[in-house]
Write a protein that holds these residues in place. Structure first.
Motif, PDB file in Angstrom:
ATOM      1  N   UNK A  84      -8.216  -4.931   6.895  1.00 19.59           N
ATOM      2  CA  UNK A  84      -6.910  -3.843   6.443  1.00 19.59           C
ATOM      3  C   UNK A  84      -7.820  -2.626   5.728  1.00 19.59           C
ATOM      4  N   UNK A  85      -8.689  -2.811   4.812  1.00 21.42           N
ATOM      5  CA  UNK A  85      -9.424  -1.937   4.027  1.00 21.42           C
ATOM      6  C   UNK A  85     -10.207  -0.965   4.931  1.00 21.42           C
ATOM      7  N   UNK A  86     -10.641  -1.463   5.930  1.00 19.31           N
ATOM      8  CA  UNK A  86     -11.583  -0.680   6.789  1.00 19.31           C
ATOM      9  C   UNK A  86     -10.700   0.293   7.525  1.00 19.31           C
ATOM     10  N   UNK A  87      -9.488  -0.026   7.830  1.00 19.35           N
ATOM     11  CA  UNK A  87      -8.899   1.013   8.888  1.00 19.35           C
ATOM     12  C   UNK A  87      -7.742   1.543   7.950  1.00 19.35           C
ATOM     13  N   UNK A  88      -7.395   1.419   6.688  1.00 19.33           N
ATOM     14  CA  UNK A  88      -6.348   2.250   5.979  1.00 19.33           C
ATOM     15  C   UNK A  88      -7.091   2.788   4.756  1.00 19.33           C
ATOM     16  N   UNK A  89      -6.698   4.120   4.385  1.00 17.53           N
ATOM     17  CA  UNK A  89      -7.073   4.662   3.261  1.00 17.53           C
ATOM     18  C   UNK A  89      -6.713   3.878   2.068  1.00 17.53           C
ATOM     19  N   UNK A  90      -7.614   4.320   0.900  1.00 19.01           N
ATOM     20  CA  UNK A  90      -7.193   3.635  -0.367  1.00 19.01           C
ATOM     21  C   UNK A  90      -6.205   4.433  -1.010  1.00 19.01           C
ATOM     22  N   UNK A  91      -5.798   3.840  -2.205  1.00 20.26           N
ATOM     23  CA  UNK A  91      -4.777   4.634  -2.953  1.00 20.26           C
ATOM     24  C   UNK A  91      -5.363   5.177  -4.523  1.00 20.26           C
ATOM     25  N   UNK A  92      -5.772   6.227  -4.255  1.00 17.72           N
ATOM     26  CA  UNK A  92      -6.615   6.952  -5.323  1.00 17.72           C
ATOM     27  C   UNK A  92      -5.746   7.233  -6.734  1.00 17.72           C
ATOM     28  N   UNK A  93      -5.540   6.071  -7.467  1.00 20.64           N
ATOM     29  CA  UNK A  93      -4.628   6.168  -8.686  1.00 20.64           C
ATOM     30  C   UNK A  93      -5.516   5.183  -9.877  1.00 20.64           C
ATOM     31  N   UNK A  94      -5.548   5.597 -11.173  1.00 11.35           N
ATOM     32  CA  UNK A  94      -6.161   4.810 -12.050  1.00 11.35           C
ATOM     33  C   UNK A  94      -4.871   3.674 -12.318  1.00 11.35           C
ATOM     34  N   UNK A  95      -5.635   2.397 -12.233  1.00 10.28           N
ATOM     35  CA  UNK A  95      -4.714   1.121 -12.677  1.00 10.28           C
ATOM     36  C   UNK A  95      -4.838   0.474 -13.786  1.00 10.28           C
ATOM     37  N   UNK A  96      -3.880   0.034 -14.634  1.00  6.62           N
ATOM     38  CA  UNK A  96      -4.080  -1.234 -15.413  1.00  6.62           C
ATOM     39  C   UNK A  96      -3.106  -2.149 -14.558  1.00  6.62           C
ATOM     40  N   UNK A 117       0.786  -1.273   0.081  1.00  6.18           N
ATOM     41  CA  UNK A 117      -0.037   0.043  -0.096  1.00  6.18           C
ATOM     42  C   UNK A 117       1.007   1.160  -0.146  1.00  6.18           C
ATOM     43  N   UNK A 118       1.901   1.282   0.674  1.00  3.32           N
ATOM     44  CA  UNK A 118       2.750   2.362   0.838  1.00  3.32           C
ATOM     45  C   UNK A 118       3.451   2.673  -0.247  1.00  3.32           C
ATOM     46  N   UNK A 134     -13.546  -6.471  -4.996  1.00  4.55           N
ATOM     47  CA  UNK A 134     -13.510  -5.538  -3.845  1.00  4.55           C
ATOM     48  C   UNK A 134     -12.531  -4.913  -3.682  1.00  4.55           C
ATOM     49  N   UNK A 135     -11.303  -5.513  -3.531  1.00  4.52           N
ATOM     50  CA  UNK A 135      -9.983  -4.930  -3.383  1.00  4.52           C
ATOM     51  C   UNK A 135      -9.816  -4.000  -4.317  1.00  4.52           C
ATOM     52  N   UNK A 136     -10.077  -4.316  -5.741  1.00  3.17           N
ATOM     53  CA  UNK A 136      -9.724  -3.251  -6.660  1.00  3.17           C
ATOM     54  C   UNK A 136     -10.322  -2.059  -6.605  1.00  3.17           C
ATOM     55  N   UNK A 137     -11.503  -2.196  -6.338  1.00  2.96           N
ATOM     56  CA  UNK A 137     -12.541  -0.985  -6.026  1.00  2.96           C
ATOM     57  C   UNK A 137     -12.007  -0.110  -4.889  1.00  2.96           C
ATOM     58  N   UNK A 138     -11.288  -0.776  -3.805  1.00  3.81           N
ATOM     59  CA  UNK A 138     -10.844  -0.130  -2.753  1.00  3.81           C
ATOM     60  C   UNK A 138      -9.446   0.578  -3.041  1.00  3.81           C
ATOM     61  N   UNK A 139      -9.014  -0.266  -3.931  1.00  7.16           N
ATOM     62  CA  UNK A 139      -7.420   0.363  -4.302  1.00  7.16           C
ATOM     63  C   UNK A 139      -7.840   1.676  -5.089  1.00  7.16           C
ATOM     64  N   UNK A 140      -8.597   1.795  -5.926  1.00 11.84           N
ATOM     65  CA  UNK A 140      -8.805   2.756  -6.837  1.00 11.84           C
ATOM     66  C   UNK A 140     -10.406   3.481  -7.055  1.00 11.84           C
TER      67      UNK A 140
END
Length: 482
Positions: A397-409, A368-369, A427-433
């Motif tokens: 983990x997703x409930x306690x940590x902010x997501x990564x706001x970036x478009x992904x391929x 994530x970092x 669910x994980x991808x939607x949280x990631x971006x």
């Protein structure tokens, strides 16, 4: 009472320590009054000739400086003959000229020949021209260095390294964009077999001179290039190939592109370049520290990094970065605006068997970092992992940590097939971006650096947004199998 001109008796070791810390001109005056001091100095000489020390000004004084060097070396040879020490080695030789003339070249050739015969270990040559109109540098060629087998340290300033094209052959690896010497030449070429340290300052390289010079130093560990220039530098890029190099410093050199191949032992890399536009570091598995300052840099490729800490500063023109390595690496970028695309290929084994992380699936905070730092500086991220489970962040983990706001391929070598795995990945991808307004594509493809236009034969899962709204609740997911 008259002062005695006879030097007192001292142990040889003490005399040696005194003489090594005084200029050669002073040491010569001291050895003239004592045979003991003369014997100690000549038995382990450190010859240091600096034209800036003393009253060597003007043409006549320059000639006196050259004559002084010739006299000292002549006296040294006589001592060796008298003592029957034909192979007495010279530890260090330093020559600093402030009024070098092209007519001095024969003398420099003679001095170097003598030093190489005496197994010189450390050589420091600075030949600065102080005469208007005589700008021809001293030339260092393959022939100049062919007998320098004992040399361990080489410092050169204000000389020209001549063309060595006739002494090597190579192949070009298109995928890694680097030159590699042919296997048969790797065994046969060894110009400087003992050299470990090389510093080149204000050196002019003929076309094709840098690559073989470094390649023929099989044990070199430290290389510094400062204010070096290259003939017709806009017509080609510079290549370095060294599996022994540990420390590389490049400062204010005028090449446009730089390729560093097979850098398996490189630990530290520092680059300051006002003109560099494209750079590749290949197989840098031991690289720990990297600092790059290159305002014109447009593309940077890093292959095989395990745990590098890379600081890439002042790169406003950076457009593409390709990283192929391990998650323990840390990349810090400072750009004026977000560059276009980062290609990230992670080589980690995330199943818990790899020593990269202690225990299975302990990589999520680090990942994530890692992604968050890159997303601060890039518009689009092409992200490749071996196992889709590596990017399924746990719900806790997703409930306690902010997501990564970036478009992904996202490209995965082993994509999910089970409905539950697909749902978890969704669910994980939607949280990631969550703010994405362009597709997130999960592709089964081995190389994310190229997005194929023809999707036939490729399993594609597409995550799209139903709305341009930034709110996650309005986003939808469609997985399509083609």
């Amino acid at each position: 009472m008259a002062l005695s001109t006879v030097l007192p008796y001292l142990p040889d070791l003490v005399i040696h320590q005194i003489l090594r810390f005084v200029p050669t001109k002073v040491a010569v005056r001291m050895i003239f009054v004592s045979k003991q001091w003369e014997g100690v100095w000549f038995s382990d000489p450190i010859l240091d000739f600096d034209e800036s020390i003393g009253n060597y000004y003007g043409h006549d004084q320059h000639e006196k400086f050259v004559k002084f060097i010739n006299n000292i070396l002549k006296r040294y040879l006589k001592f060796c003959d008298d003592q029957e020490l034909k192979l007495l080695a010279v530890k260090k030789f330093r020559l600093c000229m402030r009024r070098y003339l092209s007519s001095d070249a024969p003398n420099v050739d003679k001095w170097l020949s003598l030093l190489f015969e005496r197994s010189i270990e450390e050589l420091d040559i600075s030949l600065i021209s102080g005469v208007t109109g005589d700008l021809e540098n001293y030339s260092v060629s393959h022939t100049t260095l062919v007998n320098a087998k004992s040399l361990t340290s080489l410092n050169l300033e204000c000389v020209t390294i001549k063309n060595m094209d006739g002494y090597y052959s190579y192949t070009y690896e298109v995928k890694k964009r680097t030159m590699v010497p042919r296997a048969d030449d790797l065994v046969s070429k060894c110009l400087l077999p003992s050299l470990k340290t090389m510093s080149l300052k204000t050196v002019q390289f003929d076309h094709g001179a840098l690559f073989p010079l470094i390649w023929e130093c099989p044990v070199i560990e430290f290389l510094s290039l400062t204010s070096c220039s290259f003939e017709n530098f806009r017509d080609y890029c510079q290549h370095l190939f060294s599996s022994s190099l540990k420390f590389l410093n490049i400062d204010e050199c005028n090449f446009i592109e730089l390729r560093i191949g097979e850098a398996v032992n490189l630990e530290s890399f520092r680059l300051v370049s006002p003109l560099l536009e494209d750079s590749v570091l290949d197989n840098c598995v031991k690289l720990k520290d990297m600092n790059i300052f290159a305002p014109r840099l447009q593309r940077l490729d890093l292959f095989g990094c395990h745990d590098v800490v890379g600081r890439i500063n002042d790169v406003p023109d950076l457009s593409v970065m390709y990283f192929k390595g391990y998650l323990k690496s840390k990349l810090y970028l400072k750009t004026r605006e977000n560059f276009h695309t980062s290609y990230i290929v992670l080589l980690d084994d995330f199943n818990g068997e790899s020593p990269t992380f202690k225990g299975p699936w302990k990589h999520f905070p680090v990942m994530k970092d890692f992604l968050e730092e890159l997303c601060r500086n890039t518009k689009y991220l092409v992200f490749f992992v071996n196992d889709f489970k590596a990017i399924i962040f746990p719900e806790s983990f997703r409930e306690t940590v902010n997501s990564v706001p970036c478009p992904f391929y996202v490209a995965v070598k082993n994509p999910p097939t089970e409905e539950r795995d697909i749902k978890d990945l969704e669910d994980s991808l939607r949280w990631m971006a969550p703010l994405v307004i362009m597709p997130i594509i999960l592709r089964k493809h081995n190389d994310p650096s190229t997005i194929p236009k023809d999707n036939k034969g490729t399993t594609i899962y597409k995550l799209t947004a139903r709305s341009k709204s930034a709110k996650l609740k309005n986003a939808g997911v469609n997985f399509i199998n083609t």
